[in-house]
Each structure stands twice: as structure tokens, then as C-alpha cells.
Design a protein around this motif. Sequence first.
Motif, PDB file in Angstrom:
ATOM      1  N   GLN A 247       0.806  -1.222   0.000  1.00 54.24           N
ATOM      2  CA  GLN A 247       0.000   0.000   0.000  1.00 54.24           C
ATOM      3  C   GLN A 247       0.838   1.271   0.000  1.00 54.24           C
ATOM      4  N   TYR A 248       2.143   1.146   0.159  1.00 56.04           N
ATOM      5  CA  TYR A 248       2.999   2.323   0.226  1.00 56.04           C
ATOM      6  C   TYR A 248       3.599   2.635  -1.149  1.00 56.04           C
ATOM      7  N   TYR A 281       5.006  11.176  -4.100  1.00 57.08           N
ATOM      8  CA  TYR A 281       4.700  10.318  -2.959  1.00 57.08           C
ATOM      9  C   TYR A 281       5.956  10.168  -2.105  1.00 57.08           C
ATOM     10  N   ARG A 283       7.325   8.292   1.693  1.00 52.46           N
ATOM     11  CA  ARG A 283       7.114   7.508   2.905  1.00 52.46           C
ATOM     12  C   ARG A 283       7.446   8.360   4.123  1.00 52.46           C
ATOM     13  N   LYS A 287       4.540   3.780   8.914  1.00 54.60           N
ATOM     14  CA  LYS A 287       3.138   3.600   8.572  1.00 54.60           C
ATOM     15  C   LYS A 287       2.529   4.778   7.828  1.00 54.60           C
ATOM     16  N   ASN A 289       2.304   7.787   4.696  1.00 52.87           N
ATOM     17  CA  ASN A 289       2.558   8.047   3.283  1.00 52.87           C
ATOM     18  C   ASN A 289       1.934   9.396   2.918  1.00 52.87           C
ATOM     19  N   HIS A 339      -2.328   7.093   6.599  1.00 52.90           N
ATOM     20  CA  HIS A 339      -1.721   6.389   7.729  1.00 52.90           C
ATOM     21  C   HIS A 339      -2.335   5.003   7.861  1.00 52.90           C
ATOM     22  N   THR A 340      -1.486   3.997   7.990  1.00 49.48           N
ATOM     23  CA  THR A 340      -1.936   2.621   8.116  1.00 49.48           C
ATOM     24  C   THR A 340      -2.213   2.297   9.580  1.00 49.48           C
ATOM     25  N   GLN A 350      -6.542   1.827   6.279  1.00 50.62           N
ATOM     26  CA  GLN A 350      -5.766   3.058   6.173  1.00 50.62           C
ATOM     27  C   GLN A 350      -6.710   4.249   6.312  1.00 50.62           C
TER      28      GLN A 350
END
Length: 420
Positions: A247-248, A281, A283, A287, A289, A339-340, A350
Motif C-alpha cells: 500500500q505504500y 509520494y 514515505r 506507517k 505516506n 496512515h496505516t 488506512q
Amino acid sequence: MRPLIALAVFIFSFQMSAQQPKVADLKVQGIKKLKSSFVQKVSKIRSGEVLDSIMIEQDIRRLKRLPSIAHATYQVFPAENEGEYNVIYSIDENFTIIPSLNVYTTNEDEFAYRLGLYEFNLFGQNIAFGGFYQKDIYSSYGINFRAPYLFSRNFGLAVNHQNLTTQEPVFFNNASSDYKYNNTSYEILGLYEFNFKNKIELGINYFTEDYQYKFGATSPDVPQALKVNKVLYKLIYEFNTLDYDYQYVAGFRSIFQFQNVTTTDNTLPAFLIGWNDFLYYKRLGEKGNWASRLRLGVASNDETPFAPFSVDNNLNIRGVGNIIDRGTAAIVLNTEYRHTFIDKTWFVLQGNAFVDAGSWRNPGGDFGDFGDNKNLRVYPGVGLRFMHKRIFNAIFRIDYGYGITENASRGFVFGIGQYF
């Protein structure tokens, strides 16, 4: 002495090249539906070539971008012959027969949806084929075929047909009316990938636009019925450095589109239109992104109620409503923090907080329109993402946008996949 020196240089170069490690074989493991021959076709590593770690890394990043692949890693082992190595690509496949759903509402009790079904790995060759049905007051449908690697590792083809019918607002003289709008189109595109980062699409679209007046203001300068045949020449150029880890996402992507639209009726004049989406994008911690999209677009500045850029829930501003305004140029920024909260073997929950903002140039206006409060929209909001890590694009999203600018609305936007 010179011949001796040249001979020495030749012998030294030969010995150095002989010492370079070679690829004995490329093996693919973990695949089920995906064909091993396809993975080998799109990979740059080849048997007998020099073992290149940079090339392998690029292959892995390219594979992780494919709809059929959830994740990919590699290993290198010595082969039987000295100086040769076997390269193994380990792949986690996605499930690729995917239903799609987009639903949106506003505080004006508006409700519309689009249902679709697509196969993204037809014949194990990463060919996408499917269609959709849309209900937005009227019924619509579309059929799409896309095979980026149909002919080779670099060259593919896309064919699309759509029959879209909606109720569209038309704006003129500080008034508006609603039309039943139909667009029937046939499109063919050639797809070419220059290298890992750069690719292009080039093609033609033949379509018919049909406007039928329903209700609202009228003007002798605005026809109540209009049907026009058009031809659109399309160019899309993409620069892509994105790297995926489930998912990132990290990296930069730029998508430039240019269209030349010709017409058979000057009521809907021919025009040029171009826009560029810049996506970034990053990181943030383990958790988080951060994701952002900036769209800059401009078209021929004809004073027409049928301007090409629209303000819409599903395109640019979450919560704003269904095509509430039009313009001949646009600046739109979407930025959000993801955020996860839950990350299991197959499931991810998320959350996100976002701000969508944009402004438009009025048809026949100037770039000073971007600063007009009537054209500016700012919509902060929050949302949730429910994800399946082994099904391609299996991201069910719910966003709620709340406008804070003049005459703002608010509403939910539902859909499949990230908003951008």
C-alpha cells in the motif's frame, strides 16, 4: 612499441570482460496465472548477458507496477559453470478479475454510481479487458481493452468504446441550464515504452456529442439541441519513477496529455487542450505516506458554455458535487496524508486527511480569474481505505469533503482505488 601497447590493451580488456559474471538463466517462481514467458519478455535480464544488479532492480520495480503482481523480490545463486549465476524472480500474484464501484452523493441529495468488471491479466499476459455500467440519471456503458506489451516488451495497443449519457449543467450570462448530454466514442491508441521511466501513447478518437435541453435558463445564442461529430488526436507522455511496497508508494510521476479536437460545427468549436499531472509520494515513518497531485491545464479560450475543464467530485474536488462549473484552464492541488492503522497478511485499514483545492479560468476570461473567489474551491476532509493486499486495486475508499469557500457544499465520495 605502439603495436605492442595496443596488443597489451586488447589482452587486458579481453581478460577483464571474461571475468565479468554472466547470467546463466532467469527463473520465475511463485506464479500461477501469470505466464513465465511474459515475465521474461518484459525483463531486461537475459541468459548469457552480464549480471547487472541495477538492471535487476529496475526489472523488479517494473514488475511491481504491473496489475497482476502484488510484490516481487529476487535472488542470485551461482550456476554450475564458474562465473555464471542463476537469477530468480519471486512473485506474489494479485487476483485480477476485479469488480469496480464508484458512488457519490452531495447535500443536494444527488446520487450516482458506476459498476464495472475488469480482468487485468487476460491470458496471463497483463492484458486488461472489461467494461462498466453507469447510472447518473441516465444509463451509460464502456468497453476497454489495453495490452501494453502485446507486440513486444516496448510496444502495445489500447482500444476503447464508450457511450456516456449524463445530465450536464451549461453556464452562460451568469445563468445556467441543464442538458441531457451523450458522448459516443471509439478510440485506438498505440503504446510505446522507451525505457523503464519513459513511455508514450499516441492515437485517435472519433466521437459524437449530442446536447438536448432539459430545463433552466435559455438564450438565443445557446442552442437547445445540438449534435456534432468530432475527431480527437491524442498524445500522452509519462515519466515514472514510482516504487511500490504493497500500500505504500514513493517517488515521482508526471503525466502530460495533449489533445487536438476538430469539429463539424462551429457552435462547438475546434480547440486544443493540454494538462499535466505532477504526482509526488513520500514515505513518512513506518506507517505514513504523503501523497500529492498538482494538475495544470489550459485549453483554447473560446467563450462557450461547453468549456472542457469541469469541477467534479470524481475528478478533482471531493465533496463539491457533480460538474458544478466549467472553465478553459485549471489549477488543482490534491494533497493527503495516509496512515496505516491495521496491516495484516491480506488486509489493510488506512485512514487519510486531505485538502483538495482548485480554481478555473472562465470561458473567454483571463488568468486573473484564478484569483476570483467565485472560482476558488477549497475542500478539506477525511477518509478511510479498506484494502486487500492480494487483489489488484482492491481498495474501497470513503471520503467526506467539506467546503470552506464561498457557496460551498459537502458530501461523501465512494470509490474503488486510491483517489490518485
